[in-house]
Design a protein around this motif. Structure first.
Motif, PDB file in Angstrom:
ATOM      1  N   GLY A  36      26.376  35.974  50.571  1.00 23.03           N
ATOM      2  CA  GLY A  36      25.301  36.563  49.774  1.00 23.03           C
ATOM      3  C   GLY A  36      24.973  37.998  50.153  1.00 23.03           C
ATOM      4  N   ALA A  37      25.662  38.531  51.157  1.00 21.75           N
ATOM      5  CA  ALA A  37      25.382  39.894  51.614  1.00 21.75           C
ATOM      6  C   ALA A  37      25.875  40.915  50.596  1.00 21.75           C
ATOM      7  CB  ALA A  37      26.044  40.130  52.971  1.00 21.75           C
ATOM      8  N   ARG A  38      25.149  42.029  50.527  1.00 18.75           N
ATOM      9  CA  ARG A  38      25.518  43.114  49.608  1.00 18.75           C
ATOM     10  C   ARG A  38      25.228  44.446  50.268  1.00 18.75           C
ATOM     11  NH1 ARG A  38      23.036  41.900  44.361  1.00 18.75           N
ATOM     12  NH2 ARG A  38      22.934  39.742  44.973  1.00 18.75           N
ATOM     13  N   LEU A  39      25.852  45.498  49.750  1.00 14.27           N
ATOM     14  CA  LEU A  39      25.641  46.837  50.298  1.00 14.27           C
ATOM     15  C   LEU A  39      24.307  47.426  49.870  1.00 14.27           C
ATOM     16  CD1 LEU A  39      29.147  48.497  49.886  1.00 14.27           C
ATOM     17  CD2 LEU A  39      28.023  47.811  52.010  1.00 14.27           C
ATOM     18  N   ALA A  40      23.932  47.176  48.636  1.00 15.35           N
ATOM     19  CA  ALA A  40      22.687  47.710  48.079  1.00 15.35           C
ATOM     20  C   ALA A  40      22.161  46.707  47.066  1.00 15.35           C
ATOM     21  CB  ALA A  40      22.945  49.055  47.409  1.00 15.35           C
ATOM     22  N   ALA A 130      43.394  49.195  36.477  1.00 13.87           N
ATOM     23  CA  ALA A 130      43.668  47.946  37.197  1.00 13.87           C
ATOM     24  C   ALA A 130      43.705  48.168  38.713  1.00 13.87           C
ATOM     25  CB  ALA A 130      44.962  47.313  36.703  1.00 13.87           C
ATOM     26  N   LEU A 131      44.453  49.155  39.159  1.00 15.93           N
ATOM     27  CA  LEU A 131      44.538  49.392  40.598  1.00 15.93           C
ATOM     28  C   LEU A 131      43.263  50.016  41.155  1.00 15.93           C
ATOM     29  CD1 LEU A 131      48.233  50.546  40.955  1.00 15.93           C
ATOM     30  CD2 LEU A 131      47.244  48.309  41.489  1.00 15.93           C
ATOM     31  N   ALA A 132      42.674  50.931  40.426  1.00  8.62           N
ATOM     32  CA  ALA A 132      41.439  51.571  40.903  1.00  8.62           C
ATOM     33  C   ALA A 132      40.315  50.548  41.065  1.00  8.62           C
ATOM     34  CB  ALA A 132      41.017  52.679  39.938  1.00  8.62           C
ATOM     35  N   GLN A 133      40.148  49.675  40.090  1.00  7.18           N
ATOM     36  CA  GLN A 133      39.106  48.649  40.171  1.00  7.18           C
ATOM     37  C   GLN A 133      39.387  47.666  41.298  1.00  7.18           C
ATOM     38  OE1 GLN A 133      36.133  48.271  38.311  1.00  7.18           O
ATOM     39  NE2 GLN A 133      36.690  50.377  37.889  1.00  7.18           N
ATOM     40  N   PHE A 134      40.656  47.324  41.463  1.00  7.56           N
ATOM     41  CA  PHE A 134      41.030  46.377  42.518  1.00  7.56           C
ATOM     42  C   PHE A 134      40.703  46.942  43.898  1.00  7.56           C
ATOM     43  CE2 PHE A 134      43.857  43.631  44.989  1.00  7.56           C
ATOM     44  CZ  PHE A 134      43.522  42.408  44.443  1.00  7.56           C
ATOM     45  N   TYR A 135      41.069  48.195  44.120  1.00  8.83           N
ATOM     46  CA  TYR A 135      40.745  48.828  45.403  1.00  8.83           C
ATOM     47  C   TYR A 135      39.228  48.990  45.580  1.00  8.83           C
ATOM     48  CZ  TYR A 135      45.490  49.919  46.936  1.00  8.83           C
ATOM     49  OH  TYR A 135      46.783  49.837  47.387  1.00  8.83           O
ATOM     50  N   PHE A 136      38.519  49.341  44.524  1.00  8.96           N
ATOM     51  CA  PHE A 136      37.068  49.509  44.621  1.00  8.96           C
ATOM     52  C   PHE A 136      36.417  48.224  45.146  1.00  8.96           C
ATOM     53  CE2 PHE A 136      32.844  48.793  42.901  1.00  8.96           C
ATOM     54  CZ  PHE A 136      32.170  49.931  43.315  1.00  8.96           C
ATOM     55  N   HIS A 137      36.770  47.086  44.561  1.00 11.74           N
ATOM     56  CA  HIS A 137      36.131  45.831  44.962  1.00 11.74           C
ATOM     57  C   HIS A 137      36.623  45.344  46.325  1.00 11.74           C
ATOM     58  CE1 HIS A 137      33.631  45.346  41.463  1.00 11.74           C
ATOM     59  NE2 HIS A 137      34.642  45.782  40.738  1.00 11.74           N
ATOM     60  N   THR A 138      37.856  45.691  46.694  1.00 11.37           N
ATOM     61  CA  THR A 138      38.335  45.363  48.042  1.00 11.37           C
ATOM     62  C   THR A 138      37.554  46.164  49.076  1.00 11.37           C
ATOM     63  OG1 THR A 138      40.554  44.930  47.169  1.00 11.37           O
ATOM     64  CG2 THR A 138      40.358  45.207  49.546  1.00 11.37           C
ATOM     65  N   VAL A 139      37.359  47.441  48.809  1.00  6.87           N
ATOM     66  CA  VAL A 139      36.589  48.292  49.721  1.00  6.87           C
ATOM     67  C   VAL A 139      35.134  47.813  49.783  1.00  6.87           C
ATOM     68  CG1 VAL A 139      35.674  50.631  50.071  1.00  6.87           C
ATOM     69  CG2 VAL A 139      38.086  50.292  49.537  1.00  6.87           C
ATOM     70  N   ALA A 140      34.581  47.390  48.665  1.00 14.40           N
ATOM     71  CA  ALA A 140      33.204  46.878  48.667  1.00 14.40           C
ATOM     72  C   ALA A 140      33.092  45.650  49.574  1.00 14.40           C
ATOM     73  CB  ALA A 140      32.742  46.562  47.251  1.00 14.40           C
ATOM     74  N   ALA A 141      34.042  44.726  49.461  1.00 20.90           N
ATOM     75  CA  ALA A 141      34.027  43.528  50.316  1.00 20.90           C
ATOM     76  C   ALA A 141      34.129  43.924  51.786  1.00 20.90           C
ATOM     77  CB  ALA A 141      35.157  42.582  49.918  1.00 20.90           C
ATOM     78  N   TYR A 142      35.052  44.825  52.089  1.00 25.74           N
ATOM     79  CA  TYR A 142      35.231  45.317  53.454  1.00 25.74           C
ATOM     80  C   TYR A 142      33.929  45.958  53.960  1.00 25.74           C
ATOM     81  CZ  TYR A 142      37.000  48.254  57.260  1.00 25.74           C
ATOM     82  OH  TYR A 142      37.194  48.860  58.465  1.00 25.74           O
ATOM     83  N   ALA A 143      33.330  46.804  53.146  1.00 30.87           N
ATOM     84  CA  ALA A 143      32.111  47.517  53.557  1.00 30.87           C
ATOM     85  C   ALA A 143      30.939  46.559  53.768  1.00 30.87           C
ATOM     86  CB  ALA A 143      31.753  48.578  52.520  1.00 30.87           C
ATOM     87  N   ILE A 144      30.834  45.543  52.936  1.00 27.52           N
ATOM     88  CA  ILE A 144      29.774  44.545  53.124  1.00 27.52           C
ATOM     89  C   ILE A 144      29.910  43.900  54.499  1.00 27.52           C
ATOM     90  CG2 ILE A 144      29.005  42.232  52.397  1.00 27.52           C
ATOM     91  CD1 ILE A 144      29.667  43.177  49.467  1.00 27.52           C
ATOM     92  N   LEU A 145      31.119  43.542  54.863  1.00 23.46           N
ATOM     93  CA  LEU A 145      31.330  42.886  56.152  1.00 23.46           C
ATOM     94  C   LEU A 145      31.102  43.841  57.319  1.00 23.46           C
ATOM     95  CD1 LEU A 145      34.374  40.646  55.207  1.00 23.46           C
ATOM     96  CD2 LEU A 145      31.956  40.000  55.427  1.00 23.46           C
ATOM     97  N   ARG A 146      31.522  45.094  57.176  1.00 26.46           N
ATOM     98  CA  ARG A 146      31.257  46.083  58.222  1.00 26.46           C
ATOM     99  C   ARG A 146      29.758  46.278  58.407  1.00 26.46           C
ATOM    100  NH1 ARG A 146      34.670  49.226  61.595  1.00 26.46           N
ATOM    101  NH2 ARG A 146      32.719  50.312  61.770  1.00 26.46           N
TER     102      ARG A 146
END
Length: 170
Positions: A36-40, A130-146
């Motif tokens: 349930g964690a989010r960046l903002a 397709a690739l830009a959106q995929f990387y965006f959401h991967t980075v978001a997941a990574y950043a949430i965990l960091r």
């Protein structure tokens, strides 16, 4: 590299990254709250990022005219469910290698749920959406965990790079 190879390799590599990040989250002291964690406040939580990423390969293959795909509407509620939907996406990507992708210059109309339509070529769609959106959401997941305090770094983001690692000289 052609768009088929680029799209499928990126999806395969980064779904592996996501699976590794989910494993680390499941084993963290804060695991109960991380889905349930989010960046903002105005951003989607980790569980939604995982769902989006699991849907994206199928959505791309459908937009390219290769399959019929229905996006998952529900976020994973457990880490086991997250791993399962990631595994399904990885299997879909692996299976997609058998498809004949459209010509890179083929026209593609991308209709978004908000009513916007973009007119692109197949290659522009893969590269610019397709690739830009995929990387965006991967980075978001990574950043949430960091942000939540997980010890993840570059090796967790690009674990697929280790297959290219040169052995040290003797």
């Amino acid at each position: 590299m052609d768009m088929k190879a680029l799209l499928l390799a990126t999806h395969a590599n980064m779904l592996g990254t996501l699976d590794g990040l989910v494993a680390k989250a499941a084993n963290h002291a804060k695991s109960a709250e991380l889905l349930g964690a989010r960046l903002a406040d105005d951003m989607h939580p980790l569980s939604t990022q995982i769902r989006f990423l699991a849907n994206m390969p199928g959505e791309a293959l459908e937009r390219l005219g290769l399959i019929r795909f229905t996006s998952r509407e529900d976020d994973p509620q457990t880490y086991e469910e997250a791993h399962a939907i990631i595994a399904e996406a990885r299997a879909l990507v692996e299976d997609a290698a058998r498809f004949d992708f459209p010509d890179e210059t083929a026209p593609l109309a991308m209709n978004l749920p908000n009513g916007m339509t973009f007119d692109l070529t197949a290659q522009e769609y893969v590269r610019d959406w397709a690739l830009a959106q995929f990387y965006f959401h991967t980075v978001a997941a990574y950043a949430i965990l960091r942000q939540a305090g997980l010890e993840v770094g570059k090796a967790d983001y690009v674990p697929h790079m280790f297959k290219y690692l040169r052995e040290p000289a003797a």
